[in-house]
Design a protein around this motif. Structure first.
Motif, PDB file in Angstrom:
ATOM      1  N   PHE A 107       0.816  -1.227   0.000  1.00 32.24           N
ATOM      2  CA  PHE A 107       0.000   0.000   0.000  1.00 32.24           C
ATOM      3  C   PHE A 107       0.847   1.273   0.000  1.00 32.24           C
ATOM      4  CE2 PHE A 107       0.612   1.709   4.268  1.00 32.24           C
ATOM      5  CZ  PHE A 107       1.162   0.623   4.945  1.00 32.24           C
ATOM      6  N   LYS A 108       2.122   1.129   0.336  1.00 34.31           N
ATOM      7  CA  LYS A 108       2.975   2.316   0.447  1.00 34.31           C
ATOM      8  C   LYS A 108       3.031   3.080  -0.866  1.00 34.31           C
ATOM      9  CE  LYS A 108       4.543   0.924   4.553  1.00 34.31           C
ATOM     10  NZ  LYS A 108       4.623   1.593   5.813  1.00 34.31           N
ATOM     11  N   THR A 132      10.633  -0.309   7.895  1.00 31.54           N
ATOM     12  CA  THR A 132      10.656  -1.720   8.257  1.00 31.54           C
ATOM     13  C   THR A 132      10.698  -2.558   6.969  1.00 31.54           C
ATOM     14  OG1 THR A 132       8.229  -1.775   8.360  1.00 31.54           O
ATOM     15  CG2 THR A 132       9.398  -1.420  10.444  1.00 31.54           C
ATOM     16  N   ASN A 134       8.907  -2.101   3.537  1.00 28.43           N
ATOM     17  CA  ASN A 134       8.074  -1.724   2.397  1.00 28.43           C
ATOM     18  C   ASN A 134       8.201  -0.260   2.001  1.00 28.43           C
ATOM     19  OD1 ASN A 134       6.898  -4.157   1.592  1.00 28.43           O
ATOM     20  ND2 ASN A 134       5.518  -4.114   3.363  1.00 28.43           N
ATOM     21  N   VAL A 235      -1.705  -2.515  12.050  1.00 25.30           N
ATOM     22  CA  VAL A 235      -1.173  -1.212  12.498  1.00 25.30           C
ATOM     23  C   VAL A 235       0.271  -1.339  12.984  1.00 25.30           C
ATOM     24  CG1 VAL A 235      -1.436   0.638  14.203  1.00 25.30           C
ATOM     25  CG2 VAL A 235      -3.459  -0.321  13.102  1.00 25.30           C
ATOM     26  N   GLY A 236       1.123  -0.481  12.426  1.00 27.24           N
ATOM     27  CA  GLY A 236       2.512  -0.405  12.871  1.00 27.24           C
ATOM     28  C   GLY A 236       2.771   1.006  13.363  1.00 27.24           C
ATOM     29  N   ASN A 237       3.231   1.848  12.445  1.00 27.24           N
ATOM     30  CA  ASN A 237       3.486   3.252  12.777  1.00 27.24           C
ATOM     31  C   ASN A 237       2.184   4.057  12.781  1.00 27.24           C
ATOM     32  OD1 ASN A 237       5.600   4.839  13.604  1.00 27.24           O
ATOM     33  ND2 ASN A 237       6.133   5.545  11.559  1.00 27.24           N
ATOM     34  N   ALA A 238       1.106   3.444  12.317  1.00 21.98           N
ATOM     35  CA  ALA A 238      -0.275   3.961  12.396  1.00 21.98           C
ATOM     36  C   ALA A 238      -0.624   5.030  11.365  1.00 21.98           C
ATOM     37  CB  ALA A 238      -0.589   4.453  13.805  1.00 21.98           C
ATOM     38  N   GLY A 239       0.207   5.192  10.340  1.00 20.82           N
ATOM     39  CA  GLY A 239      -0.129   6.137   9.269  1.00 20.82           C
ATOM     40  C   GLY A 239      -1.294   5.636   8.432  1.00 20.82           C
ATOM     41  N   ASN A 240      -1.302   4.336   8.157  1.00 21.81           N
ATOM     42  CA  ASN A 240      -2.281   3.817   7.205  1.00 21.81           C
ATOM     43  C   ASN A 240      -3.709   3.865   7.739  1.00 21.81           C
ATOM     44  OD1 ASN A 240      -2.649   2.875   4.585  1.00 21.81           O
ATOM     45  ND2 ASN A 240      -2.782   0.745   5.262  1.00 21.81           N
ATOM     46  N   ALA A 297       7.171  -5.986   9.442  1.00 27.15           N
ATOM     47  CA  ALA A 297       6.621  -4.716   8.929  1.00 27.15           C
ATOM     48  C   ALA A 297       5.937  -3.906  10.028  1.00 27.15           C
ATOM     49  CB  ALA A 297       5.637  -4.989   7.794  1.00 27.15           C
ATOM     50  N   ILE A 298       5.455  -4.584  11.050  1.00 26.24           N
ATOM     51  CA  ILE A 298       4.737  -3.874  12.123  1.00 26.24           C
ATOM     52  C   ILE A 298       5.473  -4.025  13.467  1.00 26.24           C
ATOM     53  CG2 ILE A 298       2.455  -3.781  11.048  1.00 26.24           C
ATOM     54  CD1 ILE A 298       1.687  -6.317  12.606  1.00 26.24           C
ATOM     55  N   GLU A 344       1.903 -11.027   3.087  1.00 27.23           N
ATOM     56  CA  GLU A 344       2.989 -11.147   4.062  1.00 27.23           C
ATOM     57  C   GLU A 344       2.421 -11.212   5.491  1.00 27.23           C
ATOM     58  OE1 GLU A 344       5.364  -7.656   5.318  1.00 27.23           O
ATOM     59  OE2 GLU A 344       4.806  -6.831   3.382  1.00 27.23           O
ATOM     60  N   ALA A 346       2.556  -9.442   8.269  1.00 27.77           N
ATOM     61  CA  ALA A 346       1.902  -8.252   8.839  1.00 27.77           C
ATOM     62  C   ALA A 346       0.482  -8.105   8.285  1.00 27.77           C
ATOM     63  CB  ALA A 346       2.711  -7.001   8.524  1.00 27.77           C
ATOM     64  N   THR A 374      -2.025  -5.659   3.482  1.00 24.53           N
ATOM     65  CA  THR A 374      -1.180  -4.513   3.157  1.00 24.53           C
ATOM     66  C   THR A 374      -0.014  -4.795   2.211  1.00 24.53           C
ATOM     67  OG1 THR A 374      -0.286  -5.028   5.334  1.00 24.53           O
ATOM     68  CG2 THR A 374      -1.670  -3.073   5.162  1.00 24.53           C
TER      69      THR A 374
HETATM   70  C1  PLP Z   1       2.894  -4.839   5.063  1.00 22.07           C
HETATM   71  C2  PLP Z   1       2.656  -3.754   6.047  1.00 22.07           C
HETATM   72  N1  PLP Z   1       1.553  -3.807   6.783  1.00 22.07           N
HETATM   73  C3  PLP Z   1       1.278  -2.854   7.697  1.00 22.07           C
HETATM   74  C4  PLP Z   1       2.133  -1.817   7.917  1.00 22.07           C
HETATM   75  C5  PLP Z   1       1.792  -0.813   8.970  1.00 22.07           C
HETATM   76  O1  PLP Z   1       1.393   0.401   8.411  1.00 22.07           O
HETATM   77  P1  PLP Z   1       1.477   1.714   9.288  1.00 22.07           P
HETATM   78  O2  PLP Z   1       2.912   1.856   9.705  1.00 22.07           O
HETATM   79  O3  PLP Z   1       1.014   2.804   8.408  1.00 22.07           O
HETATM   80  O4  PLP Z   1       0.596   1.462  10.459  1.00 22.07           O
HETATM   81  C6  PLP Z   1       3.316  -1.721   7.192  1.00 22.07           C
HETATM   82  C7  PLP Z   1       4.279  -0.629   7.431  1.00 22.07           C
HETATM   83  O5  PLP Z   1       5.428  -0.731   7.119  1.00 22.07           O
HETATM   84  C8  PLP Z   1       3.575  -2.711   6.210  1.00 22.07           C
HETATM   85  O6  PLP Z   1       4.688  -2.677   5.473  1.00 22.07           O
END
Ligand code: PLP
Ligand code: ZN
Length: 418
Positions: A107-108, A132, A134, A235-240, A297-298, A344, A346, A374
């Motif tokens: 999605f990036k 991380t 992507n 959710v990782g960095n929570a931007g999405n 990724a998260i 993947e 995450a 994602t």
């Molecule tokens: C595959 C995947 N899923 C989820 C996320 C988390 O997205 P966000 O950091 O915007 O919450 C990431 C972030 O790197 C990702 O690469």
């Protein structure tokens, strides 16, 4: 008409100012539009006739000159109806938005096409991110397309091989730091403040978030403007999750949809500060110093956009949940084997989270649910091989294979040739 606005104190900045957080209070920025003007613009636009993609929504994006857009044909990803998996999980309608179909497999790309277009507008020559995995793959590809220099800072030994390969082959300067993602992000924030000519494209950059909101627009359009009851997002960095919520609320403000979905964030158990805050009703997160999960990724302990994410989840009446690595890997296999969608780890956390929330009845079985997948499964081939049955090895003779697979007598040649 379009401005960068602080989510804390409301201070406004022009869209030409390079600023990553509010100079007055330090909070995150977001792009704000005059929605009356936007509505008037949309009335004169043919946007609804354009094919599904990020740039179908160019009128909704903070871009000056569409002829300068840097694109690899992102967005327009499948919203797959997953009835076999829905039956297995016990939910009425399940769709998977498969973001692995994007040009670099995640999605990036939605954010990077807008972020790099902005970088080109600003005339910067170098872009940077911490990642991380992507984000670095995506930034490297779009920087290559735009002819910009790209620097990516990654946590050493903690990103999946496919993503590392992408960043390297697209020609980014790849720097591995001894430390985790949170530490890598801190260093790029510092570098981009010290060197104003190096443009930061992590999700703290509000232009990237603008591109990512197109995911919500697409879901609305793919469901004939009847939004789902719930959207489940890793959710990782929570931007999405923040970007997706912004997309839904904008379509709602513009009266293009009549209701809003409940945003539901899923985090890995070892990296779940937002889910913990939501579940315990706290207004602040407690960062995790040593985040750990197989879903690299998260693997993030101090999500930069936590405030936006908590706001999205609470405003929408959604929730958040944690899942274990075991649950993530089981969900990854389940999705691949019931629906032919290879994502993947995450990404599979959204499926694992849905399963858990159906079991605890926090999600009703009659809901229409969209899970966001994602990133593509091939990003992390090592995990896929590890969790699957090993191939069988025999000599290249039909008889051996028949014996091995327990096949009965060979099919008579007359039937085969017919
Ligand atoms: C595959 C995947 N899923 C989820 C996320 C988390 O997205 P966000 O950091 O915007 O919450 C990431 C972030 O790197 C990702 O690469
Ligand atoms: Zn402020």
């Amino acid at each position: 008409m379009i401005a960068q606005v602080c989510i804390g104190c409301g201070k406004k900045y022009t869209v030409d100012e390079i600023v990553y957080s509010c100079k007055r209070c330090g909070e995150l920025l977001e792009i704000e539009y005059d929605y009356d003007l936007l509505e008037a613009k949309l009335k004169k636009s043919n946007w609804q006739k354009l094919p599904l993609s990020v740039w179908r929504y160019k009128d909704f994006m903070p871009i000056r000159d569409p002829s300068k857009i840097v694109s690899l044909n992102e967005g327009g990803t499948g919203l797959h109806s997953c009835q076999r998996l829905a039956n297995l999980l016990g939910v009425k309608h399940l769709y998977v938005k498969n973001e692995g179909e994007n040009p670099t497999g995640s999605f990036k790309d939605r954010g990077m096409t807008v972020g790099i277009t902005k970088a080109a507008e600003l005339n910067v020559q170098t872009v940077i991110c911490a990642s991380t995995g992507n984000t670095s793959a995506s930034l490297a590809a779009y920087a290559a397309k735009a002819g910009l220099q790209c620097i990516v800072i990654i946590p050493s030994g903690k990103i999946a091989q496919g993503k590392l390969a992408q960043a390297m082959v697209y020609g980014a300067k790849v720097v591995q730091v001894r430390g985790n993602f949170d530490q890598a992000l801190k260093t790029v924030l510092e570098l981009s403040e010290r060197h104003r000519e190096v443009y930061l494209l992590n999700s703290i950059n509000p232009f990237r978030v603008e591109g990512q909101k197109s995911l919500a627009y697409e879901i609305c359009d793919q469901l004939n403007r009847k939004p789902p009851d719930r959207v489940v997002v890793p959710v990782g960095n929570a931007g999405n999750i923040s970007a997706i919520w912004k997309g839904f609320t904008e379509f709602h403000k513009l009266d293009l949809i009549k209701k809003l979905p409940k945003m539901t964030g899923i985090q890995a158990e070892g990296a779940a500060p937002i889910a913990r805050a939501i579940k315990t009703g706290k207004n602040e997160i407690t960062p995790i110093n040593e985040p750990e999960t197989i879903a690299t990724a998260i693997r993030i302990g101090a999500p930069v956009s936590w405030k936006k994410a908590v706001r999205a989840i609470r405003e929408s009446g959604g929730t958040a949940e944690t899942v274990t690595d075991k649950e993530i890997l089981e969900a990854q296999k389940m999705l691949a084997r019931t629906e032919g969608l290879f994502v993947e780890p995450a990404s599979a956390s959204s499926i694992a989270g849905l399963k858990k929330l159906l079991e605890t009845k926090e999600i009703d079985k009659n809901e229409v649910v969209v899970c966001v997948a994602t990133g593509h499964g091939l990003k992390d081939p090592d995990i896929a091989i590890k969790i699957s049955e090993k191939p069988l090895t025999v000599d290249a003779e039909a008889g051996f294979i028949e014996k091995l697979l327990g096949l009965s007598q060979p099919i008579p040649a007359t039937i085969v040739s017919r």
